[in-house]
Design an enzyme around this catalytic site. Structure first.
Site, PDB file in Angstrom:
ATOM      1  N   ASP A 282       7.534 -27.672 -21.694  1.00  0.00           N
ATOM      2  CA  ASP A 282       7.389 -29.123 -22.063  1.00  0.00           C
ATOM      3  C   ASP A 282       6.513 -29.843 -20.924  1.00  0.00           C
ATOM      4  O   ASP A 282       6.678 -29.739 -19.804  1.00  0.00           O
ATOM      5  CB  ASP A 282       8.577 -29.608 -22.327  1.00  0.00           C
ATOM      6  CG  ASP A 282       8.515 -31.122 -22.531  1.00  0.00           C
ATOM      7  OD1 ASP A 282       8.144 -31.306 -23.698  1.00  0.00           O
ATOM      8  OD2 ASP A 282       8.991 -31.969 -21.648  1.00  0.00           O
TER       9      ASP A 282
ATOM     10  N   ASP B 113       5.866 -34.812 -32.279  1.00  0.00           N
ATOM     11  CA  ASP B 113       5.163 -35.963 -31.809  1.00  0.00           C
ATOM     12  C   ASP B 113       4.340 -36.512 -32.248  1.00  0.00           C
ATOM     13  O   ASP B 113       3.735 -37.421 -31.951  1.00  0.00           O
ATOM     14  CB  ASP B 113       4.814 -35.461 -30.033  1.00  0.00           C
ATOM     15  CG  ASP B 113       6.116 -34.912 -29.461  1.00  0.00           C
ATOM     16  OD1 ASP B 113       7.008 -35.468 -29.372  1.00  0.00           O
ATOM     17  OD2 ASP B 113       5.745 -34.201 -28.426  1.00  0.00           O
TER      18      ASP B 113
HETATM   19  C1  GLC Z   1       6.938 -33.462 -24.744  1.00  0.00           C
HETATM   20  C2  GLC Z   1       7.774 -33.568 -25.906  1.00  0.00           C
HETATM   21  C3  GLC Z   1       8.264 -34.773 -26.393  1.00  0.00           C
HETATM   22  C4  GLC Z   1       8.991 -35.506 -25.256  1.00  0.00           C
HETATM   23  C5  GLC Z   1       8.302 -35.372 -23.909  1.00  0.00           C
HETATM   24  C6  GLC Z   1       9.313 -35.591 -22.861  1.00  0.00           C
HETATM   25  O1  GLC Z   1       5.880 -34.218 -24.740  1.00  0.00           O
HETATM   26  O2  GLC Z   1       7.145 -33.036 -26.884  1.00  0.00           O
HETATM   27  O3  GLC Z   1       9.006 -34.944 -27.541  1.00  0.00           O
HETATM   28  O4  GLC Z   1       9.462 -36.851 -25.522  1.00  0.00           O
HETATM   29  O5  GLC Z   1       7.924 -34.159 -23.828  1.00  0.00           O
HETATM   30  O6  GLC Z   1      10.294 -34.612 -22.476  1.00  0.00           O
END
Ligand code: GLC
Ligand code: CA
Length: 572
Positions: A235, A360
């Site tokens: 992530d 997202d």
């Molecule tokens: C990434 C994830 C998203 C999350 C962010 C913070 O972009 O895909 O859903 O809110 O990281 O962890």
């Protein structure tokens, strides 16, 4: 008319050129010299499960691990090779699991460790791979590490997070902004210092410059690899480091009202810092300790910057996510140009990958319309490189408008009303005609679209459905190495039509996509060949006439591809 020869060298020489290209691309691959030895993640297709919205099994309105286990037959029939499950670890759910309070457990909402182990066995028994989501940039503010870190300035874990004194005149140490709105610094009253968070204040950033942090996080990877997971999606990797001198970010003159407030600043000092590559190399070494498990990086970056995330000599991600299809205008010139520049930028030994959506981003069928989303599906599953399908894409799911009182996403709550919220693309899967689409017997955490969206059961019995198209595409991809690991070559582009060829061991397939809602002439460079698949409902085995229907994508077996295809059919 032999359209093959117009504006182009004879087919033999095209194929010879392609064979050379293909050979080069094979030499470029990490571990393959033939189809049989391509790594699974090169020839395979990944399917993203957003677990809260996949299938509820215990009637609390939220999807869970046993729900996923109950739907493995569906995934197997669909024809994907691996599932990536968004975070399932213990979490206060401030960001729905992307705020982890224990990296080595399972949140009771999703089940137990036993449920997980059973799921993993079942996934493997089904011949699939399982990827988890690794969230290295930040923990939950309720993670024991952060509780210790914030307890006093001299705590041994103080330096595990990013603490700074207030600016000389008071206030945050610099101008950095949170992705989800507001400042990226929150004052901790007890110790009088600010901590940094790229996202919510409930998601404090770990300090990866501290050796204890990187060691502990690498052990998290080992923990799950030892349990048998096949890899991770990593992530928010571009956020892992920030400028050590804490320089303020410059203002972005292109920011306009209606854009995310965080985009007021260019993230020069908060993103994509050079040290990130050493951290990724350390993660990759751990993946290699376990025989080359897969690491897919979430890396929202321009193409030139993205390429660095492949690293050199097995030091980077096997697949740094390529999100550019999501960000590129749905027009031939733009899409063809993107493919060309991405392919050209790939370093030696790098394997491409493509994505149309995720949890997202607004759903592809909402961005470009359901008709063109079928063409997009054909593009995704016939481009060179590993595709990732986001759950529901295979049904043509649309964004669902969420009334204000049902909003869940913290981003929408912080910055309401300008379309930043991610609930619309996170609504549950509609499985059947049962209440709440068979997703749950309780009130679902987000509403299920049972009005505009034909459910899985209905789509399964309709040969013209979205689901049937995805299944046919995945079946064809599996039976045609040209589609999964063959070379790529653009053969034509007009205002509305993009045509390219995939080739492997002398087998050529041509893909011709009409990106418009009006019928189009087939470009001259397209060879007469047998129609293997069409995105439009009328499936015909006849050679196509010299035109494409509105919103039609087709796959043709050309002269060279045909014999191979006939043989594959007779072997089935
Ligand atoms: C990434 C994830 C998203 C999350 C962010 C913070 O972009 O895909 O859903 O809110 O990281 O962890
Ligand atoms: Ca549940």
């Amino acid at each position: 008319m032999d359209r093959r020869c117009r504006n182009d060298p004879p087919l033999e020489s095209i194929c010879a050129v392609n064979a050379r290209q293909m050979q080069r691309s094979f030499l470029n691959q990490a571990s393959s010299s033939a189809f049989t030895s391509a790594a699974w993640w090169q020839s395979g297709v990944i399917y993203q499960i957003y677990p809260r919205s996949f299938q509820d099994s215990n009637g609390d309105g939220i999807g869970d691990l046993n729900g996923i286990a109950a739907r493995l037959d569906y995934l197997k029939d669909l024809g994907v090779d691996a599932i990536w499950i968004s975070p399932i670890f213990p979490s206060p759910m401030a960001d729905f699991g992307y705020d982890v309070s224990d990296y080595c457990g399972i949140d009771p909402m999703f089940g137990t460790m036993d449920d997980f182990d059973r799921l993993l066995v079942a996934v493997h028994r089904a011949g699939l791979k399982l990827l988890l989501d690794f969230v290295p940039n930040h923990t939950s503010d309720l993670h024991p590490w952060f509780l210790e870190s914030r307890s006093c300035r001299t705590n041994p874990r103080r330096d595990w997070y990013i603490w700074r004194d207030p600016a000389p005149g008071g206030g945050p140490p610099n101008n950095w902004l949170s992705e989800f709105g507001g400042p990226a610094w929150t004052l901790d009253e007890t110790t009088g210092q600010y901590y940094y968070h790229a996202y919510l204040k409930e998601q404090p950033d770990l300090n990866w410059r501290n050796a204890g942090v990187s060691a502990a996080m690498l052990d998290v990877l080992r923990f799950w690899f030892e349990r048998g997971v096949d890899g991770f999606r990593v992530d928010a990797i571009h956020h892992l480091f920030e400028d050590i001198g804490l320089r303020s970010n410059p203002h972005d003159p292109d920011w306009r009202e209606g854009m995310s407030p965080a985009r007021r600043l260019i993230r020069r000092y908060t993103m994509d810092q050079p040290e990130v590559h050493d951290a990724i190399a350390a993660m990759r070494r751990v993946a290699e300790e376990f025989g080359g498990r897969l690491l897919v990086g979430e890396s929202s970056l321009p193409i030139d910057r993205l390429m660095a995330y492949y690293g050199t000599n097995l030091s980077g991600f096997q697949l740094p996510f390529n999100f550019h299809l999501i960000n590129t205008a749905w027009r031939t010139e733009a899409i063809a140009g993107l493919i060309q520049s991405y392919e050209a930028a790939l370093p030696a030994r790098a394997w491409p990958n493509w994505v149309l959506g995720n949890h997202d981003r607004s759903r592809v069928a909402s961005r470009i319309g359901r008709e063109q989303a079928r063409v997009a599906a054909m593009l995704l599953l016939t481009l060179r490189g590993t595709p990732t399908i986001y759950q529901g894409e295979e049904l043509g799911m649309l964004d669902v408008t969420i009334p204000p009182e049902l909003v869940q996403d913290p981003w929408e709550k912080n910055v309401p009303g300008i379309g930043l919220g991610r609930d619309p693309e996170r609504t549950p899967m509609p499985w059947s005609g049962a209440i709440h689409g068979g997703f749950t017997t309780a009130t679902p955490w987000l509403p299920v679209d049972t009005v505009t969206m034909p459910n899985v059961e209905r789509q399964q019995s309709d040969p013209a459905s979205f689901l049937s198209l995805y299944r046919a595409l995945l079946r064809l991809r599996r039976s045609e190495p040209a589609l999964s690991i063959g070379s790529y070559r653009e053969i034509a582009r007009t205002d509305a039509v993009l045509a390219y060829e995939r080739q492997h061991s002398g087998n050529c397939l041509q893909i011709v996509l009409n990106l418009s809602a009006t019928p189009q002439r087939l470009p001259d460079a397209v060879t007469d060949g047998r129609l293997l698949l069409s995105t439009t409902r009328r499936k015909t085995e006849r050679p196509p006439r010299a035109h494409l229907e509105a919103n039609q994508g087709i796959i043709l077996a050309t002269e060279f591809g045909q014999a191979r295809h006939d043989q594959a059919r007779s072997n089935r």
